[in-house]
Motif scaffolding. Structure first.
Motif, mmCIF file in Angstrom:
data_model
loop_
_atom_site.group_PDB
_atom_site.id
_atom_site.type_symbol
_atom_site.label_atom_id
_atom_site.label_comp_id
_atom_site.label_asym_id
_atom_site.label_seq_id
_atom_site.Cartn_x
_atom_site.Cartn_y
_atom_site.Cartn_z
ATOM 1 N N GLU A 1 0.840 -1.200 0.000
ATOM 2 C CA GLU A 1 0.000 0.000 0.000
ATOM 3 C C GLU A 1 0.868 1.240 0.000
ATOM 4 O OE1 GLU A 1 -2.461 -3.201 1.899
ATOM 5 O OE2 GLU A 1 -0.448 -2.433 2.184
ATOM 6 N N GLU B 1 2.913 1.500 -3.233
ATOM 7 C CA GLU B 1 2.063 1.674 -4.417
ATOM 8 C C GLU B 1 1.337 2.999 -4.391
ATOM 9 O OE1 GLU B 1 1.095 -2.996 -4.778
ATOM 10 O OE2 GLU B 1 -0.426 -1.633 -5.505
ATOM 11 N N LEU C 1 0.686 5.896 -7.307
ATOM 12 C CA LEU C 1 -0.609 5.763 -7.962
ATOM 13 C C LEU C 1 -1.025 7.034 -8.667
ATOM 14 C CD1 LEU C 1 -2.724 3.674 -5.464
ATOM 15 C CD2 LEU C 1 -1.926 2.989 -7.704
ATOM 16 N N LYS D 1 -5.259 9.106 -5.918
ATOM 17 C CA LYS D 1 -6.090 8.042 -6.463
ATOM 18 C C LYS D 1 -6.335 6.996 -5.373
ATOM 19 C CE LYS D 1 -4.890 8.340 -11.352
ATOM 20 N NZ LYS D 1 -6.232 8.637 -11.876
ATOM 21 N N LYS D 2 -7.520 6.429 -5.391
ATOM 22 C CA LYS D 2 -7.893 5.444 -4.383
ATOM 23 C C LYS D 2 -7.832 4.047 -4.984
ATOM 24 C CE LYS D 2 -11.583 6.805 -1.874
ATOM 25 N NZ LYS D 2 -12.905 7.422 -1.602
ATOM 26 N N ILE D 3 -7.548 3.077 -4.090
ATOM 27 C CA ILE D 3 -7.454 1.691 -4.528
ATOM 28 C C ILE D 3 -8.731 0.974 -4.137
ATOM 29 C CG2 ILE D 3 -6.166 -0.469 -4.339
ATOM 30 C CD1 ILE D 3 -3.821 1.247 -3.301
ATOM 31 N N MET D 4 -9.271 0.189 -5.065
ATOM 32 C CA MET D 4 -10.403 -0.662 -4.727
ATOM 33 C C MET D 4 -9.831 -1.876 -4.023
ATOM 34 S SD MET D 4 -13.163 -2.405 -7.285
ATOM 35 C CE MET D 4 -13.689 -0.909 -8.063
ATOM 36 N N GLU E 1 -9.666 -5.818 -2.357
ATOM 37 C CA GLU E 1 -9.970 -7.103 -2.979
ATOM 38 C C GLU E 1 -11.390 -7.535 -2.718
ATOM 39 O OE1 GLU E 1 -5.495 -8.811 -2.434
ATOM 40 O OE2 GLU E 1 -7.121 -10.239 -2.559
ATOM 41 N N ILE F 1 -13.586 -6.028 -5.256
ATOM 42 C CA ILE F 1 -13.404 -6.630 -6.576
ATOM 43 C C ILE F 1 -14.192 -7.936 -6.628
ATOM 44 C CG2 ILE F 1 -11.758 -7.617 -8.199
ATOM 45 C CD1 ILE F 1 -9.650 -5.791 -6.860
#
Lengths: 172, 153
Positions: free
Chosen positions: A22, A25, A29, A160-163, A165, A168
């Protein structure tokens, strides 16, 4: 000695692969940009801007970052930033030309714009409270103006935000 | 042979460690921001109104304004009275009066242009129409007021 080298290599690879993805990354991002694209690397500390204002400047144009306290829930046409030390700033967007996502409260906003000290009259404060979804009684209780920091922003950037798991998998 | 097997297993293990880390990265997807305001019918009309009034302003300054220009914007801007707003509950009874007053002021401007009236009268009517916009926005949605003020001659 050979096995010692192999152990070192193994531990190095193990810890490298386990390092927080995290953190590494997220720093690469990038940003979502709203309004004019700003240069995130040119940001200055918010205290520097406040100190310049306290030293007598009417307005300071700069790029800085601060947490978002609140956002207009009708259109995202204003947001309130936490400047620290109990101070807030109202951010509006130049020429009503762009808006920010209405669910970005709590995120860190990178903002480029002109900060000044402004008088927010009762009409505006009530409108702001209404946009923020406050109750009628809270809105009606606003009877006096406020003097606070105000920013006219030309651009805003949000990381930017991460979706995750789980999300998903739910989508799949 | 034992050595080859050992190194084969060892490098397979390293490869496994590295590929697990990559899989973890690949499973992360960037979130599309969805809670961005989608302009209502009325907001879209009003954005166009700003653009149109900017054009009228330039033509008034240049002395090239024509009745056709006013016909165009009167037709296009009249839809504001019936356009769907962002939040219908925000619309006050005064909105109907303001929107009609605005159109009436554009009609007056058109009449002044038709008779080749004084530029100062044309500008006065143009600014009056903008003042109506500002009054309405003061009651309904103050955000765009600073933008509208920039249109004044």
């Amino acid at each position: 000695m050979k096995y010692y080298n192999l152990i070192i290599i193994t531990l190095t690879v193990f810890f490298a692969s386990c390092s927080s993805p995290e953190a590494s990354e997220e720093s690469t991002l990038g940003y979502d940009y709203f309004g004019d694209r700003l240069d995130v690397s040119s940001a200055v500390e918010i205290n520097q801007i406040i100190n310049e204002m306290k030293a007598g400047k009417d307005s300071v144009y700069a790029t800085f970052s601060a947490p978002i306290n609140a956002i207009c829930q009708k259109k995202g046409c204003w947001m309130e930033l936490d400047l620290g030390n109990g101070e807030n700033a109202l951010v509006r967007f130049k020429d009503y030309g762009f808006f920010v996502p209405m669910d970005a409260t709590g995120e860190i906003a990178m903002v480029e714009g002109a900060m000044k000290i402004d008088t927010l009259d009762v009409d505006w404060l009530r409108h702001q409270a209404s946009d923020a979804g406050k109750s009628d009684s809270v809105i009606a209780s606003i009877n006096t103006f406020e003097v606070s920091y105000s920013i006219l922003a030309t651009g805003v950037a949000l990381e930017k935000k991460i979706m995750n798991e789980e999300s998903i998998q739910l989508e799949d | 042979m034992k050595k080859i097997s050992f190194y084969f297993l060892y490098f397979s293990f390293l490869f496994f460690l590295i590929s697990c880390s990559e899989q973890r990265s690949e499973s992360r997807v960037l979130l599309e921001r969805e809670s961005i305001y989608q302009p209502s019918e009325m907001a879209t009309t009003m954005r166009q109104m700003v653009f149109d009034m900017e054009t009228i302003k330039l033509k008034l300054k240049a002395g090239t304004i024509d009745v056709k220009d006013l016909n165009h914007i009167i037709s296009a801007h009249s839809s504001m009275a019936t356009d769907k707003p962002t939040d219908i509950e925000e619309i006050q009874p005064s909105f109907e009066i303001y929107s009609q007053t605005y159109i009436d002021q554009l009609e007056e401007l058109k009449q002044i242009i038709e008779i080749d009236g004084e530029i100062s009268d044309q500008i006065l009517l143009f600014n009056s129409a903008l003042a109506t916009c500002i009054s309405c926005h003061t009651e309904h949605c103050p955000g765009p007021i600073s933008r509208i003020k920039k249109l004044k001659l």
